[in-house]
Write an enzyme that holds these catalytic residues in place. Structure first.
Site, PDB file in Angstrom:
ATOM      1  N   THR A  40      28.057  39.324  42.631  1.00 42.05           N
ATOM      2  CA  THR A  40      29.022  38.032  41.810  1.00 42.05           C
ATOM      3  C   THR A  40      29.845  38.714  41.439  1.00 42.05           C
ATOM      4  OG1 THR A  40      26.393  37.934  41.406  1.00 42.05           O
ATOM      5  CG2 THR A  40      28.167  37.742  39.719  1.00 42.05           C
ATOM      6  N   SER A  45      35.201  33.809  36.912  1.00 42.04           N
ATOM      7  CA  SER A  45      37.158  33.771  37.095  1.00 42.04           C
ATOM      8  C   SER A  45      37.834  34.962  36.450  1.00 42.04           C
ATOM      9  CB  SER A  45      36.414  32.432  35.612  1.00 42.04           C
ATOM     10  OG  SER A  45      35.099  32.077  35.597  1.00 42.04           O
ATOM     11  N   ILE A  47      37.314  36.550  34.104  1.00 45.02           N
ATOM     12  CA  ILE A  47      38.811  36.261  32.494  1.00 45.02           C
ATOM     13  C   ILE A  47      37.818  38.000  31.911  1.00 45.02           C
ATOM     14  CG2 ILE A  47      38.561  34.765  29.882  1.00 45.02           C
ATOM     15  CD1 ILE A  47      39.846  33.865  32.728  1.00 45.02           C
ATOM     16  N   HIS A  49      37.071  38.149  28.228  1.00 45.22           N
ATOM     17  CA  HIS A  49      36.419  37.138  27.150  1.00 45.22           C
ATOM     18  C   HIS A  49      36.766  38.007  25.579  1.00 45.22           C
ATOM     19  CE1 HIS A  49      34.925  33.790  30.015  1.00 45.22           C
ATOM     20  NE2 HIS A  49      34.226  34.940  30.424  1.00 45.22           N
ATOM     21  N   ILE A 359      22.922  40.230  33.528  1.00 48.48           N
ATOM     22  CA  ILE A 359      24.383  40.761  33.864  1.00 48.48           C
ATOM     23  C   ILE A 359      24.817  39.316  34.117  1.00 48.48           C
ATOM     24  CG2 ILE A 359      25.930  42.403  33.429  1.00 48.48           C
ATOM     25  CD1 ILE A 359      23.780  43.547  32.153  1.00 48.48           C
ATOM     26  N   GLU A 360      25.041  38.566  33.212  1.00 48.36           N
ATOM     27  CA  GLU A 360      24.975  37.112  33.392  1.00 48.36           C
ATOM     28  C   GLU A 360      26.790  37.644  32.881  1.00 48.36           C
ATOM     29  OE1 GLU A 360      23.165  33.946  33.064  1.00 48.36           O
ATOM     30  OE2 GLU A 360      21.910  34.629  32.072  1.00 48.36           O
ATOM     31  N   SER A 365      33.777  41.351  31.782  1.00 49.31           N
ATOM     32  CA  SER A 365      34.631  41.974  30.403  1.00 49.31           C
ATOM     33  C   SER A 365      33.320  43.620  30.012  1.00 49.31           C
ATOM     34  CB  SER A 365      34.183  40.897  29.819  1.00 49.31           C
ATOM     35  OG  SER A 365      34.827  39.551  29.565  1.00 49.31           O
ATOM     36  N   CYS A 425      52.412  35.716  53.166  1.00 55.61           N
ATOM     37  CA  CYS A 425      52.279  35.289  51.761  1.00 55.61           C
ATOM     38  C   CYS A 425      52.469  35.950  50.732  1.00 55.61           C
ATOM     39  CB  CYS A 425      50.575  34.767  51.980  1.00 55.61           C
ATOM     40  SG  CYS A 425      51.067  34.047  53.236  1.00 55.61           S
ATOM     41  N   CYS A 460      48.509  31.093  53.126  1.00 58.21           N
ATOM     42  CA  CYS A 460      47.642  31.284  54.685  1.00 58.21           C
ATOM     43  C   CYS A 460      46.197  31.362  54.328  1.00 58.21           C
ATOM     44  CB  CYS A 460      48.683  31.579  55.658  1.00 58.21           C
ATOM     45  SG  CYS A 460      48.216  33.075  55.990  1.00 58.21           S
TER      46      CYS A 460
HETATM   47  C1  LIG Z   1      30.631  31.662  37.745  1.00 52.75           C
HETATM   48  C2  LIG Z   1      30.579  33.070  37.718  1.00 52.75           C
HETATM   49  C3  LIG Z   1      31.509  33.458  36.569  1.00 52.75           C
HETATM   50  C4  LIG Z   1      31.723  34.640  35.866  1.00 52.75           C
HETATM   51  N1  LIG Z   1      32.851  34.018  35.375  1.00 52.75           N
HETATM   52  C5  LIG Z   1      33.154  35.330  33.979  1.00 52.75           C
HETATM   53  C6  LIG Z   1      33.983  35.667  33.678  1.00 52.75           C
HETATM   54  O1  LIG Z   1      34.905  34.999  34.341  1.00 52.75           O
HETATM   55  N2  LIG Z   1      33.613  36.904  32.790  1.00 52.75           N
HETATM   56  C7  LIG Z   1      32.805  38.091  33.008  1.00 52.75           C
HETATM   57  O2  LIG Z   1      33.462  38.535  32.582  1.00 52.75           O
HETATM   58  N3  LIG Z   1      32.048  37.682  33.342  1.00 52.75           N
HETATM   59  C8  LIG Z   1      31.983  36.593  34.359  1.00 52.75           C
HETATM   60  N4  LIG Z   1      30.916  36.370  35.488  1.00 52.75           N
HETATM   61  C9  LIG Z   1      29.931  37.525  35.099  1.00 52.75           C
HETATM   62  C10 LIG Z   1      30.687  38.845  35.699  1.00 52.75           C
HETATM   63  O3  LIG Z   1      30.858  38.091  37.388  1.00 52.75           O
HETATM   64  C11 LIG Z   1      29.344  39.912  36.206  1.00 52.75           C
HETATM   65  O4  LIG Z   1      28.104  39.425  34.424  1.00 52.75           O
HETATM   66  C12 LIG Z   1      29.014  40.837  37.250  1.00 52.75           C
HETATM   67  O5  LIG Z   1      30.021  40.710  38.100  1.00 52.75           O
HETATM   68  C13 LIG Z   1      27.528  41.277  37.364  1.00 52.75           C
HETATM   69  O6  LIG Z   1      28.147  42.675  38.464  1.00 52.75           O
HETATM   70  P1  LIG Z   1      26.793  43.019  39.096  1.00 52.75           P
HETATM   71  O7  LIG Z   1      27.365  44.898  39.175  1.00 52.75           O
HETATM   72  O8  LIG Z   1      25.518  43.365  37.477  1.00 52.75           O
HETATM   73  O9  LIG Z   1      26.399  42.451  39.803  1.00 52.75           O
HETATM   74  P2  LIG Z   1      27.099  42.412  41.592  1.00 52.75           P
HETATM   75  O10 LIG Z   1      29.017  41.968  41.292  1.00 52.75           O
HETATM   76  O11 LIG Z   1      25.979  40.821  42.342  1.00 52.75           O
HETATM   77  O12 LIG Z   1      26.022  43.344  41.690  1.00 52.75           O
HETATM   78  C14 LIG Z   1      24.781  44.274  42.218  1.00 52.75           C
HETATM   79  C15 LIG Z   1      25.345  44.466  43.889  1.00 52.75           C
HETATM   80  O13 LIG Z   1      23.415  45.544  44.336  1.00 52.75           O
HETATM   81  C16 LIG Z   1      23.174  45.357  45.130  1.00 52.75           C
HETATM   82  N5  LIG Z   1      22.030  44.937  45.562  1.00 52.75           N
HETATM   83  C17 LIG Z   1      21.469  44.473  45.263  1.00 52.75           C
HETATM   84  N6  LIG Z   1      20.112  44.552  46.435  1.00 52.75           N
HETATM   85  C18 LIG Z   1      20.198  45.737  46.661  1.00 52.75           C
HETATM   86  C19 LIG Z   1      19.017  46.844  47.255  1.00 52.75           C
HETATM   87  N7  LIG Z   1      17.989  46.353  47.198  1.00 52.75           N
HETATM   88  N8  LIG Z   1      19.654  48.242  47.920  1.00 52.75           N
HETATM   89  C20 LIG Z   1      21.275  48.334  47.462  1.00 52.75           C
HETATM   90  N9  LIG Z   1      21.910  47.578  46.530  1.00 52.75           N
HETATM   91  C21 LIG Z   1      21.661  46.352  46.550  1.00 52.75           C
HETATM   92  C22 LIG Z   1      24.364  43.900  46.033  1.00 52.75           C
HETATM   93  O14 LIG Z   1      24.577  43.754  46.890  1.00 52.75           O
HETATM   94  C23 LIG Z   1      25.778  43.728  44.486  1.00 52.75           C
HETATM   95  O15 LIG Z   1      26.490  44.577  45.521  1.00 52.75           O
HETATM   96  C24 LIG Z   1      30.825  35.189  35.966  1.00 52.75           C
HETATM   97  C25 LIG Z   1      30.026  34.881  36.451  1.00 52.75           C
HETATM   98  C26 LIG Z   1      29.623  33.776  37.898  1.00 52.75           C
HETATM   99  C27 LIG Z   1      28.890  34.108  38.566  1.00 52.75           C
END
Ligand SMILES: Cc1cc2nc3c(=O)[nH]c(=O)nc-3n(C[C@H](O)[C@H](O)[C@H](O)COP(=O)(O)OP(=O)(O)OC[C@H]3O[C@@H](n4cnc5c(N)ncnc54)[C@H](O)[C@@H]3O)c2cc1C
Length: 501
Positions: A40, A45, A47, A49, A359-360, A365, A425, A460
């Site tokens: 994710t 976005s 941002i 926030h 962690i949505e 941020s 680009c 491109c």
């Molecule tokens: C449409 C959208 C818009 C958003 N906009 C914003 C924004 O503007 N500002 C903001 O603050 N937040 C935003 N968010 C939220 C933000 O992107 C997420 O909260 C954040 O990226 C979550 O990070 P993470 O490390 O928890 O998850 P991820 O980036 O998903 O990382 C989890 C990792 O775990 C790995 N994994 C999973 N299972 C296993 C396993 N069994 N073994 C080993 N590795 C594994 C995956 O491959 C992945 O790399 C947005 C989210 C979305 C979907």
């Protein structure tokens, strides 16, 4: 045996790794993909926030505001893209004004500074491309944009420099509790430079679950209190840099009874981003974009700015929010674990196992503050001493495309590969691509090169530079071009004619 194993190399896992790397601890991060920032964290976005959105008194609110305050200094220390451009929430109906005031009040309670409600005229005065229908707007000058790719990579590289072991292509398939530690079953998938596939075990005293959409699967391996995560897809249109200054700030729409609205924002790469949609889906791998989704973006974005130049679109993409649909108790310093909130803390029936789940948004941020928070939990468990040798900074060159001519000449003198432009680009040079391959958590795929250097991000969309990027990866890592992938194994660009026959 490691002191700590972190599962997941997204922005959250990498930030935690970087934060914990200041302690004398033996740490490994296991990531199933061929690079960090493949989940994710690569599709959002971008941002940072300000922090008026999350409910007061939640971890989301607290860590968002703290993360937002930490981000600018961190961007200088670690060299990732960040710009405090400010944000605005638009209100189009006098009857909805109360909701805007509610956001303002919540922002004040959450500790957001400098918030102001502007009249429609004042809003148009600073953003002339907005719709004339804007009645009033909430202005947050502390809102910012951040480059999610270099943020995540910078955290990972700095953690690696400070001793964290990154194991890419390592998927956790099972976890067993043993006396005083965890046994973690791992499938090591083939990678570009190591073709072996093997199953083996790692051991760690503490496990940190930062697996994003799959944090439920990892949690459920150790706890009898089951949790569940449902993906919510958000689609986007990315517009060319020619449209990048259409608005100066991030423009949100006030959520109303009619729906949540979409945003229009500049990006740190100089593009304009429009979206996202929000659709509950079942498949955690379904990142398609759809006609319905893109049509919705079009319909909603013109409400904020009728002239938004959607014809300048250069690509579309989608990301998946990790929505916690079933949660369980966790133990954290503030005793916070409410419905709709991040779920961060030690799992009661799995001592030494820390969930960082659900962690949505605003996870990007909040990531630095989440890391700080998790390290408080770790400190309580082990009270680890600090490392005198910790290096907080990451050395980065000004990118060639941003440098003045004098600096460019110096670069070329130092390394002639700077004189070889690969991505026309975005003006990315061969030296920058080679450096990305040789960096601490080095790039081995063309997407990894793109995230670190920007090669392929332009109009491109890598049509011209990708064959050359493949050639450079092949040469630098001494592998056949046919083996080079876009991202994970199976996404090779070229087919070996002989083998195909
Ligand atoms: C449409 C959208 C818009 C958003 N906009 C914003 C924004 O503007 N500002 C903001 O603050 N937040 C935003 N968010 C939220 C933000 O992107 C997420 O909260 C954040 O990226 C979550 O990070 P993470 O490390 O928890 O998850 P991820 O980036 O998903 O990382 C989890 C990792 O775990 C790995 N994994 C999973 N299972 C296993 C396993 N069994 N073994 C080993 N590795 C594994 C995956 O491959 C992945 O790399 C947005 C989210 C979305 C979907």
């Amino acid at each position: 045996m490691y002191d700590i194993i972190i599962i997941g190399g997204g922005v959250v896992g990498c930030s935690i790794a970087r934060w914990l790397s200041q302690y004398k601890l033996d740490i490994a991060l296991l990531e199933r993909s061929s690079d960090v920032c493949e989940g994710t964290s690569k599709a959002n976005s971008g941002i940072c926030h300000a922090g008026y959105d999350a409910k007061t008194g939640t971890l989301k609110a607290m860590l968002n505001v703290r993360g937002s305050k930490m981000m600018e200094a961190l961007s200088k220390e670690l060299g990732f893209g960040y710009r405090k451009c400010g944000s605005m929430v638009l209100c189009f109906d006098e009857n909805d004004k109360d909701k805007l005031v509610e956001l303002y009040d919540r922002g004040l309670k959450n500790g957001v500074e400098d918030l102001k409600i502007l009249s429609g005229k004042e809003a148009l005065g600073i953003e002339p491309n907005l719709s004339k229908d804007v009645v009033c707007a909430l202005h947050a000058p502390t809102g910012a944009i951040v480059d999610p790719f270099t943020l995540t990579v910078a955290m990972a590289e700095n953690a690696a420099i400070n001793g964290v072991t990154f194991k890419l292509c390592h998927e956790v398939t099972g976890i067993q509790k043993e006396s005083g530690h965890y046994r973690i079953h791992v499938t090591k998938h083939p990678s570009l430079t190591d073709h072996e596939q093997k199953e083996y075990d790692e051991e760690a005293k503490i496990v940190i679950n930062a697996a994003g959409l799959y944090a439920d699967k990892i949690h459920n391996m150790v706890s009898s209190a089951k949790i569940s995560i449902t993906p919510k897809r958000g689609e986007y249109m990315l517009l060319d840099t020619t449209a990048g200054s259409f608005v100066q700030r991030t423009i949100f729409q006030l959520p109303t009874a009619k729906g949540k609205g979409v945003l229009i924002t500049p990006t740190t790469h100089g593009n304009l981003l429009v979206g996202p949609t929000a659709l509950d889906i079942e498949d955690k791998e379904d990142i398609e974009t759809t006609l319905e989704g893109l049509s919705e973006i079009k319909e909603k974005s013109v409400l904020s700015a009728p002239g938004v130049p959607l014809r300048e679109v250069i690509t579309s993409f989608s990301g998946l929010r990790a929505k916690l649909t079933e949660r369980c108790d966790v133990i954290n310093p503030d005793d916070l674990n409410k419905e709709g909130d991040f779920m961060i803390g030690e799992v009661p029936d799995a001592k030494g196992f820390i969930d960082v789940a659900g962690i949505e948004s605003p996870g990007l941020s909040a990531a630095p503050a989440i890391a700080e928070y998790v390290s408080k939990i770790v400190e309580k468990m082990t009270d680890p001493p600090l490392k005198e040798s910790f290096i907080p900074q990451r050395k980065v060159h000004i990118p060639f495309h941003n440098a003045d001519n004098k600096t460019r000449l110096e670069y070329i003198k130092e390394d002639p590969l700077y004189g070889n432009i690969i991505c026309r680009c975005c003006m990315v040079t061969e030296a920058e691509i080679v450096n990305a391959i040789k960096s601490p958590v080095g790039a081995t795929t063309s997407d990894a090169i793109k995230r670190r250097t920007g090669a392929g991000m332009g109009r491109c969309q890598s049509g011209f530079c990708n064959p050359r990027v493949v050639e450079i990866i092949s040469r630098a890592l001494n592998v056949p071009q046919e083996a080079v992938c876009k991202n994970d194994t199976g996404s090779e660009f070229l087919v070996n004619g002989k083998e195909d026959k």
